[in-house]
Design an enzyme around this catalytic site. Structure first.
Site, short mmCIF file in Angstrom:
data_model
loop_
_atom_site.label_atom_id
_atom_site.label_comp_id
_atom_site.label_asym_id
_atom_site.label_seq_id
_atom_site.Cartn_x
_atom_site.Cartn_y
_atom_site.Cartn_z
CB CYS A 115 8.67 63.09 15.90
SG CYS A 115 7.96 62.50 17.44
CG HIS A 167 8.32 67.66 16.51
ND1 HIS A 167 7.67 66.95 15.53
CD2 HIS A 167 8.09 66.97 17.65
CE1 HIS A 167 7.08 65.89 16.04
NE2 HIS A 167 7.32 65.88 17.33
CD GLU A 197 8.12 69.14 12.68
OE1 GLU A 197 9.36 69.16 12.72
OE2 GLU A 197 7.45 68.16 13.06
#
Lengths: 312, 258
Positions: B101, B227, B229
């Site tokens: 991002c 993302h 994560e």
């Protein structure tokens, strides 16, 4: 920070909450600044703010002017949205579902259901899970934080005492949250599910969320500090207590002599927040910041003058 | 063949989703250790660390630039004197880097829809990114992506897009601003993931149609709009760590995939 944190049972609800809480996760380590004009929003963005909070009057002026404080004029919010590329947040009154609907339709990035405005409902907060837009809410303790998360808040901030420039209440609130998280961990270790259920009854919150908090050893969503941050050292202090980031309300623009002074203050607070363990950076930030807002001592406020007591 | 190697992977910790990456990297490491890339030493050790200073960066073999606010990260990196060391790391030393991002924005050679006056970038990926491609947070979303680089027969990846940028244009090799060090120029920009809005995206193939480019690689520089994560899905982290191992093991760029 765990990543799978939410009350929603099915995949879609989980995805929705991941997206809501995820934006807050991307703001971590940063400063969110109250701004009242497009020009102030640009100063905040240039200084490195991760987001701005658009509102008509900063809390210290709300305090001074008295009367009923409400959602800001949409026109002013739109001007701020046009001026910056970082996320724009806006405040709605506690329990005011329609102000929230208006802000959602305005396409702001986050709604702060805020005690800084005059509450619209003396019984209920907004049912935040019903909205697509994410919400941040204030808290003074763990029970209050988890009640808001149960209602759908995807981000929490400690309340502090807005508009005072006095950090004492913000410290009290994060200390209380931290102590109660430690208590929850102890309850889980000693009594398992029964221990958690007993503590949940005591502090008035959802059992599953309290258990999740105990397991994580922290709130299950991002938690920023707010209410009384006036200097770089104040911002670093809140990071030191384990907050994920800092809201600065009146501390940037109140009593700033010029836009340049406000920019210096804003930069200094970003520096202190991102480098809060670096003493040299804190010295530099404190010098750069210059004179802080004059402030009002929290100890001198009457109970009815305090905003933190709004909401439950 | 069996000598132990220790690989230090940093996560740039100026602001944003740092802990999330560290958590998934730790999970991914155990996958990579239990089934290491072919012809790699058995004794593979990983160290994961937060990076805030140039000396910390110098200790890293590879780096993740996490999600966050790219304007903030650029301002903080400038103030800390990290922009030039980061450019050196990516564009001269050619160490493996992955940006998610805001990290993708930082790694692009050009960015559109930046704040007034623009913003500083690290560069390394010969692409132009468009910030906030889908609009505000109200347009943020989760979508299943078919990512061929994860291998055949894989389930779609639940990709979380938050005020996400996309790759608007591939500038090409010449625009990649390689510093002349061998392997820098000449590495092609590979499109590794495309998001198609609306129906039937699974049937489309990457690189065709009108989808948005959301995962790219050029040499050792990898970027995703979304993302990983923010999920529990460890697959991209595992894939990237294997790329890092291969790259270090061969002591050169992995230009055309492992």
């Amino acid at each position: 920070m765990a990543t799978n944190l939410h009350p929603g049972a099915n995949g879609t609800a989980n995805d929705d909450f991941t997206v809501k809480a995820g934006l807050a996760q991307m703001l971590k380590g940063g400063v969110i600044m109250d701004v009242t004009t497009a020009a102030e929003a640009r100063i905040a963005e240039e200084a490195g703010a991760v987001a701005v909070m658009a509102l008509e009057r900063i809390p210290s002026d709300i305090r001074k002017m008295g009367g009923v404080a409400r959602m800001s004029n949409p026109e002013m919010i739109q001007e701020i949205q046009k001026a910056v590329t970082i996320p724009v947040m806006a405040k709605a009154r506690i329990g005011h579902v329609v102000e929230c609907q208006i802000l959602e339709a305005l396409d702001v990035d986050y709604i702060d259901e805020s005690e800084v405005l005059t509450p619209a409902d003396d019984q209920f907060h907004v049912a935040k899970s019903d909205f697509k837009i994410p919400f941040v809410c204030g808290c003074r303790n763990l029970g209050e934080a988890l009640r808001r998360i149960k209602e759908g808040a995807a981000m929490i901030r400690t309340k502090g005492e807005a508009g005072t420039g006095d950090i004492v209440e913000a410290v009290k609130h994060i200390r209380t949250v931290n102590a109660e998280i430690a208590q929850a961990k102890a309850a889980l270790a000693a009594g398992g599910d029964l221990g958690i259920a007993a503590l949940a009854r005591e502090i008035g919150c959802d059992v599953a969320l309290l258990k999740q908090t105990a397991e994580l050893g922290r709130l299950p969503v991002v938690n920023f500090a707010a209410g009384g941050v006036a200097t770089p050292a104040d911002a670093a202090l809140m990071m030191h207590f384990g907050c994920d980031g800092v809201f600065v309300g009146s501390g940037i623009f109140k009593d700033a002599e010029t836009p340049e002074h406000a920019l210096r203050r804003a930069r200094a607070i970003v520096k202190a927040t991102t480098q809060y363990t670096d003493k040299k950076a804190l010295i530099e930030a404190s010098i750069e910041h210059g004179e802080a807002m004059r402030g009002i001592s929290n100890a001198g406020l009457k109970p009815e003058e305090k905003m933190a007591g709004r909401g439950w | 063949m069996t000598k132990p190697i220790t690989i230090t992977v940093g996560v740039l910790a100026l602001q944003g989703g740092v802990v999330e990456h560290l958590n998934l990297l730790r999970k991914a490491a155990s996958h990579v250790q239990s089934s290491p890339p072919e012809s790699t030493a058995d004794n593979l050790q990983f160290t994961f660390t937060e990076v805030r200073t140039a000396p910390q960066l110098a200790q890293c073999d590879a780096l993740i630039i996490p999600g966050g606010e790219s304007t903030t990260m650029a301002i903080v990196a400038r103030r800390l004197g990290l922009l030039d060391p980061l450019r050196e790391f990516v564009k001269v030393q050619h160490k493996p880097v992955w940006g998610t991002c805001a990290g993708l924005v930082m790694l692009a050679e050009q960015a559109a829809a930046t704040k007034q006056g623009g913003q500083e970038l690290i560069g390394g990926l010969g692409v132009k990114v468009l910030r906030n491609r889908y609009g505000t947070q109200m347009q943020s979303f989760v979508a299943g992506l078919d990512l061929g680089f994860l291998g055949p027969g894989q389930e779609p990846f639940r990709a979380v897009f938050i005020r996400a940028p996309v790759v608007e244009a591939v500038i090409g090799e010449d625009g990649a601003a390689g510093s002349g060090v061998e392997g820098g120029k000449g590495a092609p920009v590979e499109v590794l993931g495309v998001y198609y809005r609306g129906e039937g995206q699974q049937q489309q193939e990457a690189g065709t149609g009108k989808g948005d480019i959301v995962a790219v690689r050029q040499g050792n520089v990898f970027g995703t709009s979304f993302h990983p994560e923010l999920t529990d899905d460890v697959r991209i982290h595992v894939w990237w760590l294997r790329q890092v191992v291969d790259s270090l093991r061969h002591g050169k760029l992995v230009v055309n995939g492992a």
